[in-house]
Design a protein around this motif. Structure first.
Motif, PDB file in Angstrom:
ATOM      1  N   LYS A 136      69.333  48.096  24.323  1.00 20.26           N
ATOM      2  CA  LYS A 136      68.454  49.252  24.089  1.00 20.26           C
ATOM      3  C   LYS A 136      68.304  50.046  25.374  1.00 20.26           C
ATOM      4  O   LYS A 136      68.152  49.467  26.444  1.00 20.26           O
ATOM      5  CB  LYS A 136      67.077  48.764  23.626  1.00 20.26           C
ATOM      6  CG  LYS A 136      65.975  49.821  23.551  1.00 20.26           C
ATOM      7  CD  LYS A 136      66.150  50.735  22.364  1.00 20.26           C
ATOM      8  CE  LYS A 136      64.938  51.597  22.070  1.00 20.26           C
ATOM      9  NZ  LYS A 136      64.790  52.749  22.922  1.00 20.26           N
TER      10      LYS A 136
ATOM     11  N   THR B 166      66.396  53.748  27.031  1.00 20.16           N
ATOM     12  CA  THR B 166      65.497  54.887  26.876  1.00 20.16           C
ATOM     13  C   THR B 166      65.883  55.890  27.949  1.00 20.16           C
ATOM     14  O   THR B 166      65.987  55.535  29.122  1.00 20.16           O
ATOM     15  CB  THR B 166      64.022  54.474  27.036  1.00 20.16           C
ATOM     16  OG1 THR B 166      63.717  53.456  26.075  1.00 20.16           O
ATOM     17  CG2 THR B 166      63.091  55.664  26.815  1.00 20.16           C
TER      18      THR B 166
ATOM     19  N   PRO C  49      74.461  50.459  22.463  1.00 17.14           N
ATOM     20  CA  PRO C  49      73.070  50.014  22.392  1.00 17.14           C
ATOM     21  C   PRO C  49      72.234  51.009  21.583  1.00 17.14           C
ATOM     22  O   PRO C  49      72.601  52.188  21.471  1.00 17.14           O
ATOM     23  CB  PRO C  49      72.613  49.997  23.856  1.00 17.14           C
ATOM     24  CG  PRO C  49      73.649  50.670  24.655  1.00 17.14           C
ATOM     25  CD  PRO C  49      74.873  50.832  23.820  1.00 17.14           C
ATOM     26  N   ALA C  50      71.143  50.525  21.039  1.00 16.96           N
ATOM     27  CA  ALA C  50      70.172  51.435  20.436  1.00 16.96           C
ATOM     28  C   ALA C  50      69.640  52.324  21.557  1.00 16.96           C
ATOM     29  O   ALA C  50      69.651  51.934  22.727  1.00 16.96           O
ATOM     30  CB  ALA C  50      69.042  50.636  19.795  1.00 16.96           C
ATOM     31  N   ARG C  51      69.200  53.538  21.205  1.00 13.54           N
ATOM     32  CA  ARG C  51      68.742  54.450  22.256  1.00 13.54           C
ATOM     33  C   ARG C  51      67.664  55.378  21.739  1.00 13.54           C
ATOM     34  O   ARG C  51      67.692  55.826  20.603  1.00 13.54           O
ATOM     35  CB  ARG C  51      69.910  55.293  22.772  1.00 13.54           C
ATOM     36  CG  ARG C  51      69.495  56.276  23.860  1.00 13.54           C
ATOM     37  CD  ARG C  51      70.662  57.059  24.413  1.00 13.54           C
ATOM     38  NE  ARG C  51      71.054  58.123  23.490  1.00 13.54           N
ATOM     39  CZ  ARG C  51      72.122  58.896  23.684  1.00 13.54           C
ATOM     40  NH1 ARG C  51      72.899  58.722  24.739  1.00 13.54           N
ATOM     41  NH2 ARG C  51      72.420  59.822  22.814  1.00 13.54           N
TER      42      ARG C  51
ATOM     43  N   CYS D 183      66.506  50.229  30.531  1.00 12.32           N
ATOM     44  CA  CYS D 183      67.180  49.499  29.463  1.00 12.32           C
ATOM     45  C   CYS D 183      66.610  48.098  29.270  1.00 12.32           C
ATOM     46  O   CYS D 183      65.869  47.579  30.106  1.00 12.32           O
ATOM     47  CB  CYS D 183      68.686  49.408  29.715  1.00 12.32           C
ATOM     48  SG  CYS D 183      69.159  48.201  30.943  1.00 12.32           S
TER      49      CYS D 183
END
Length: 125
Positions: free
Chosen positions: A74, A76, A101-103, A121
């Motif tokens: 993840k 951001t 990755p999710a973001r 992250c």
């Protein structure tokens, strides 16, 4: 249990926080500004260069935990201007591969030191 991560290959924390925290299963990086740890300055005002430096700083913190960008699950991304999203995304794609990755990505009013981008992250061990 948690342990603090520190590396000279990323900028030192400029406040009461750690560059990253490792737990049994996860690593959390603090938001990484585009500060070159060798100079203490931004590489330039260019969003692509700032994104690259921020991601290199994330990479350095992960390496301090024995991980790579492949471990990231993840991210951001904080942007001072959402108009920079496309250019940021081009550089971001150089660092991550499928499965991505999710973001989350946000435009914020202002970032520390007038940065154009900050990236954090979560990585799985």
């Amino acid at each position: 249990m948690k342990s603090s991560l520190h590396t000279n290959a990323a900028p030192a924390a400029i406040g009461p926080y750690s560059q990253g925290i490792a737990t049994t299963d996860l690593v959390f990086t603090s938001g990484q500004l585009p500060i070159d740890p060798a100079t203490g300055a931004f590489p330039s005002d260019d969003i692509k260069e700032q994104t690259r430096q921020s991601l290199q700083n994330v990479q350095a913190v992960l390496e301090a935990a024995g991980l790579t960008m492949e471990n990231v699950v993840k991210t951001t991304v904080l942007l001072a201007d959402m108009a920079d999203f496309g250019a940021m995304n081009e550089v971001y794609a150089e660092f991550f591969h499928e499965p991505f990755p999710a973001r989350s990505a946000f435009a914020v009013k202002e970032l520390p030191k007038q940065a154009r981008v900050e990236i954090e992250c979560i990585a799985a061990k």
